[in-house]
Design a protein around this motif. Structure first.
Motif, PDB file in Angstrom:
ATOM      1  N   ASP A   1      31.221  46.360  35.949  1.00  0.00           N
ATOM      2  CA  ASP A   1      30.410  47.463  35.410  1.00  0.00           C
ATOM      3  C   ASP A   1      31.254  48.357  34.511  1.00  0.00           C
ATOM      4  OD1 ASP A   1      28.179  46.548  36.842  1.00  0.00           O
ATOM      5  OD2 ASP A   1      28.777  47.676  38.615  1.00  0.00           O
ATOM      6  N   ASP A   2      32.058  47.744  33.653  1.00  0.00           N
ATOM      7  CA  ASP A   2      32.936  48.427  32.697  1.00  0.00           C
ATOM      8  C   ASP A   2      34.013  49.279  33.360  1.00  0.00           C
ATOM      9  OD1 ASP A   2      31.935  47.281  30.417  1.00  0.00           O
ATOM     10  OD2 ASP A   2      30.453  48.856  30.088  1.00  0.00           O
ATOM     11  N   VAL A   3      34.318  49.016  34.628  1.00  0.00           N
ATOM     12  CA  VAL A   3      35.415  49.693  35.324  1.00  0.00           C
ATOM     13  C   VAL A   3      36.502  48.648  35.567  1.00  0.00           C
ATOM     14  CG1 VAL A   3      36.109  50.866  37.448  1.00  0.00           C
ATOM     15  CG2 VAL A   3      33.860  51.323  36.444  1.00  0.00           C
ATOM     16  N   PRO A   4      37.740  48.910  35.141  1.00  0.00           N
ATOM     17  CA  PRO A   4      38.803  47.930  35.366  1.00  0.00           C
ATOM     18  C   PRO A   4      39.151  47.829  36.853  1.00  0.00           C
ATOM     19  CG  PRO A   4      39.708  49.925  34.396  1.00  0.00           C
ATOM     20  CD  PRO A   4      38.219  50.092  34.420  1.00  0.00           C
ATOM     21  N   VAL A   5      39.280  46.594  37.323  1.00  0.00           N
ATOM     22  CA  VAL A   5      39.533  46.322  38.739  1.00  0.00           C
ATOM     23  C   VAL A   5      40.653  45.296  38.840  1.00  0.00           C
ATOM     24  CG1 VAL A   5      38.532  45.334  40.847  1.00  0.00           C
ATOM     25  CG2 VAL A   5      37.139  46.798  39.391  1.00  0.00           C
ATOM     26  N   TYR A   6      41.556  45.506  39.805  1.00  0.00           N
ATOM     27  CA  TYR A   6      42.542  44.488  40.156  1.00  0.00           C
ATOM     28  C   TYR A   6      42.026  43.737  41.370  1.00  0.00           C
ATOM     29  CZ  TYR A   6      45.934  46.863  37.185  1.00  0.00           C
ATOM     30  OH  TYR A   6      46.582  47.418  36.114  1.00  0.00           O
ATOM     31  N   LYS A   7      41.937  42.418  41.263  1.00  0.00           N
ATOM     32  CA  LYS A   7      41.603  41.565  42.406  1.00  0.00           C
ATOM     33  C   LYS A   7      42.926  41.015  42.913  1.00  0.00           C
ATOM     34  CE  LYS A   7      37.985  38.519  43.012  1.00  0.00           C
ATOM     35  NZ  LYS A   7      37.452  39.333  44.001  1.00  0.00           N
ATOM     36  N   ILE A   8      43.247  41.315  44.151  1.00  0.00           N
ATOM     37  CA  ILE A   8      44.521  40.903  44.739  1.00  0.00           C
ATOM     38  C   ILE A   8      44.245  40.059  45.977  1.00  0.00           C
ATOM     39  CG2 ILE A   8      46.632  41.711  45.853  1.00  0.00           C
ATOM     40  CD1 ILE A   8      46.442  44.210  44.072  1.00  0.00           C
ATOM     41  N   LYS A   9      44.877  38.901  46.030  1.00  0.00           N
ATOM     42  CA  LYS A   9      44.795  38.020  47.194  1.00  0.00           C
ATOM     43  C   LYS A   9      46.212  37.747  47.660  1.00  0.00           C
ATOM     44  CE  LYS A   9      40.501  35.824  45.907  1.00  0.00           C
ATOM     45  NZ  LYS A   9      39.762  34.573  45.791  1.00  0.00           N
ATOM     46  N   LEU A  10      46.400  37.789  48.970  1.00  0.00           N
ATOM     47  CA  LEU A  10      47.726  37.501  49.510  1.00  0.00           C
ATOM     48  C   LEU A  10      47.610  36.914  50.903  1.00  0.00           C
ATOM     49  CD1 LEU A  10      48.733  39.945  51.721  1.00  0.00           C
ATOM     50  CD2 LEU A  10      48.577  41.236  49.609  1.00  0.00           C
ATOM     51  N   ARG A  11      48.707  36.316  51.347  1.00  0.00           N
ATOM     52  CA  ARG A  11      48.816  35.780  52.709  1.00  0.00           C
ATOM     53  C   ARG A  11      50.030  36.394  53.361  1.00  0.00           C
ATOM     54  NH1 ARG A  11      47.356  29.350  52.174  1.00  0.00           N
ATOM     55  NH2 ARG A  11      45.328  29.720  51.250  1.00  0.00           N
ATOM     56  N   ALA A  12      49.848  36.779  54.604  1.00  0.00           N
ATOM     57  CA  ALA A  12      50.956  37.361  55.366  1.00  0.00           C
ATOM     58  C   ALA A  12      50.605  37.350  56.847  1.00  0.00           C
ATOM     59  CB  ALA A  12      51.222  38.791  54.908  1.00  0.00           C
ATOM     60  N   GLY A  13      51.580  37.050  57.683  1.00  0.00           N
ATOM     61  CA  GLY A  13      51.411  37.131  59.130  1.00  0.00           C
ATOM     62  C   GLY A  13      50.280  36.298  59.687  1.00  0.00           C
ATOM     63  N   GLY A  14      49.987  35.156  59.072  1.00  0.00           N
ATOM     64  CA  GLY A  14      48.928  34.286  59.571  1.00  0.00           C
ATOM     65  C   GLY A  14      47.525  34.682  59.122  1.00  0.00           C
TER      66      GLY A  14
ATOM     67  N   VAL B   1      33.854  40.100  26.828  1.00  0.00           N
ATOM     68  CA  VAL B   1      35.028  39.330  27.248  1.00  0.00           C
ATOM     69  C   VAL B   1      36.287  39.965  26.669  1.00  0.00           C
ATOM     70  CG1 VAL B   1      36.193  37.102  27.080  1.00  0.00           C
ATOM     71  CG2 VAL B   1      33.731  37.195  27.517  1.00  0.00           C
ATOM     72  N   ARG B   2      36.232  40.347  25.403  1.00  0.00           N
ATOM     73  CA  ARG B   2      37.386  40.984  24.769  1.00  0.00           C
ATOM     74  C   ARG B   2      37.742  42.271  25.516  1.00  0.00           C
ATOM     75  NH1 ARG B   2      35.748  41.532  19.563  1.00  0.00           N
ATOM     76  NH2 ARG B   2      36.468  39.441  19.114  1.00  0.00           N
ATOM     77  N   ARG B   3      36.742  43.065  25.878  1.00  0.00           N
ATOM     78  CA  ARG B   3      36.987  44.321  26.595  1.00  0.00           C
ATOM     79  C   ARG B   3      37.604  44.057  27.967  1.00  0.00           C
ATOM     80  NH1 ARG B   3      36.435  49.505  26.978  1.00  0.00           N
ATOM     81  NH2 ARG B   3      35.453  50.552  28.730  1.00  0.00           N
ATOM     82  N   GLN B   4      37.114  43.025  28.664  1.00  0.00           N
ATOM     83  CA  GLN B   4      37.671  42.701  29.970  1.00  0.00           C
ATOM     84  C   GLN B   4      39.136  42.316  29.859  1.00  0.00           C
ATOM     85  OE1 GLN B   4      35.126  39.649  31.492  1.00  0.00           O
ATOM     86  NE2 GLN B   4      33.535  41.081  32.117  1.00  0.00           N
ATOM     87  N   ARG B   5      39.482  41.581  28.819  1.00  0.00           N
ATOM     88  CA  ARG B   5      40.862  41.148  28.646  1.00  0.00           C
ATOM     89  C   ARG B   5      41.795  42.309  28.331  1.00  0.00           C
ATOM     90  NH1 ARG B   5      40.830  35.404  25.448  1.00  0.00           N
ATOM     91  NH2 ARG B   5      39.857  34.232  27.121  1.00  0.00           N
ATOM     92  N   GLN B   6      41.282  43.329  27.664  1.00  0.00           N
ATOM     93  CA  GLN B   6      42.153  44.430  27.270  1.00  0.00           C
ATOM     94  C   GLN B   6      42.265  45.499  28.340  1.00  0.00           C
ATOM     95  OE1 GLN B   6      40.118  45.541  23.768  1.00  0.00           O
ATOM     96  NE2 GLN B   6      39.178  47.326  24.655  1.00  0.00           N
ATOM     97  N   MET B   7      41.427  45.477  29.346  1.00  0.00           N
ATOM     98  CA  MET B   7      41.488  46.491  30.391  1.00  0.00           C
ATOM     99  C   MET B   7      42.861  46.465  31.063  1.00  0.00           C
ATOM    100  SD  MET B   7      38.434  47.984  31.384  1.00  0.00           S
ATOM    101  CE  MET B   7      36.789  47.883  30.769  1.00  0.00           C
ATOM    102  N   CYS B   8      43.472  47.580  31.110  1.00  0.00           N
ATOM    103  CA  CYS B   8      44.732  47.789  31.809  1.00  0.00           C
ATOM    104  C   CYS B   8      45.872  46.905  31.317  1.00  0.00           C
ATOM    105  CB  CYS B   8      44.554  47.629  33.310  1.00  0.00           C
ATOM    106  SG  CYS B   8      43.507  48.919  33.967  1.00  0.00           S
ATOM    107  N   LYS B   9      45.826  46.487  30.092  1.00  0.00           N
ATOM    108  CA  LYS B   9      46.945  45.795  29.482  1.00  0.00           C
ATOM    109  C   LYS B   9      47.763  46.826  28.725  1.00  0.00           C
ATOM    110  CE  LYS B   9      45.471  41.489  30.183  1.00  0.00           C
ATOM    111  NZ  LYS B   9      45.965  40.729  31.237  1.00  0.00           N
ATOM    112  N   GLU B  10      48.996  46.528  28.477  1.00  0.00           N
ATOM    113  CA  GLU B  10      49.838  47.436  27.714  1.00  0.00           C
ATOM    114  C   GLU B  10      49.301  47.542  26.288  1.00  0.00           C
ATOM    115  OE1 GLU B  10      52.004  48.563  30.710  1.00  0.00           O
ATOM    116  OE2 GLU B  10      52.471  49.235  28.701  1.00  0.00           O
ATOM    117  N   THR B  11      49.267  48.731  25.748  1.00  0.00           N
ATOM    118  CA  THR B  11      48.828  48.897  24.366  1.00  0.00           C
ATOM    119  C   THR B  11      49.965  48.481  23.445  1.00  0.00           C
ATOM    120  OG1 THR B  11      49.542  51.185  24.383  1.00  0.00           O
ATOM    121  CG2 THR B  11      47.226  50.766  24.856  1.00  0.00           C
ATOM    122  N   ALA B  12      49.611  47.944  22.300  1.00  0.00           N
ATOM    123  CA  ALA B  12      50.615  47.509  21.331  1.00  0.00           C
ATOM    124  C   ALA B  12      51.272  48.736  20.709  1.00  0.00           C
ATOM    125  CB  ALA B  12      49.953  46.665  20.257  1.00  0.00           C
ATOM    126  N   PRO B  13      52.579  48.705  20.478  1.00  0.00           N
ATOM    127  CA  PRO B  13      53.250  49.837  19.851  1.00  0.00           C
ATOM    128  C   PRO B  13      52.701  50.082  18.452  1.00  0.00           C
ATOM    129  CG  PRO B  13      54.839  48.160  20.538  1.00  0.00           C
ATOM    130  CD  PRO B  13      53.466  47.623  20.796  1.00  0.00           C
TER     131      PRO B  13
END
Length: 103
Positions: free
Chosen positions: A67-80, A5-17
């Motif tokens: 499977d340890d690969v970062p993924v963006y899930k995107i949902k949107l509505r447009a044009g019906g 869970v910790r790894r999933q949360r950190q995937m593709c987040k900005e690293t701390a300075p």
């Protein structure tokens, strides 16, 4: 938190300075350095579907690990239609695409 869970949360987040007070000790720059970013993923799916940002009436995105690969899930509505995309956050490849009429 469970390590997965910790790894999933950190995937593709900005690293701390450097020198920050981040308590996430297992975060590695290599986990985030190669991600395309949510904005780029959004542009990719809009281009893929032939849409413009002005066409969108509803937009939602989240990131997770598949499977340890970062993924963006995107949902949107447009044009019906309702669109759903899964975008590999490392390569920008659209790995899943759905389009359904709105009800």
């Amino acid at each position: 938190l469970h390590p997965r869970v910790r790894r999933q949360r950190q995937m593709c987040k900005e690293t701390a300075p450097e020198g920050s007070d981040s308590k996430d000790t297992d975060k590695k720059p290599s986990d985030t350095a190669d991600c395309i970013g949510e904005g780029t993923a959004r542009e990719l799916v809009l281009s893929f579907a032939g849409l413009n940002a002005a066409d969108i009436t509803n937009y939602r995105s989240e990131s997770y690990a598949q499977d340890d690969v970062p993924v963006y899930k995107i949902k949107l509505r447009a044009g019906g239609y309702q669109y759903g995309f899964d975008v590999n956050a490392l390569t920008g490849e659209i790995v899943k695409y759905e389009k359904q009429p709105e009800y």
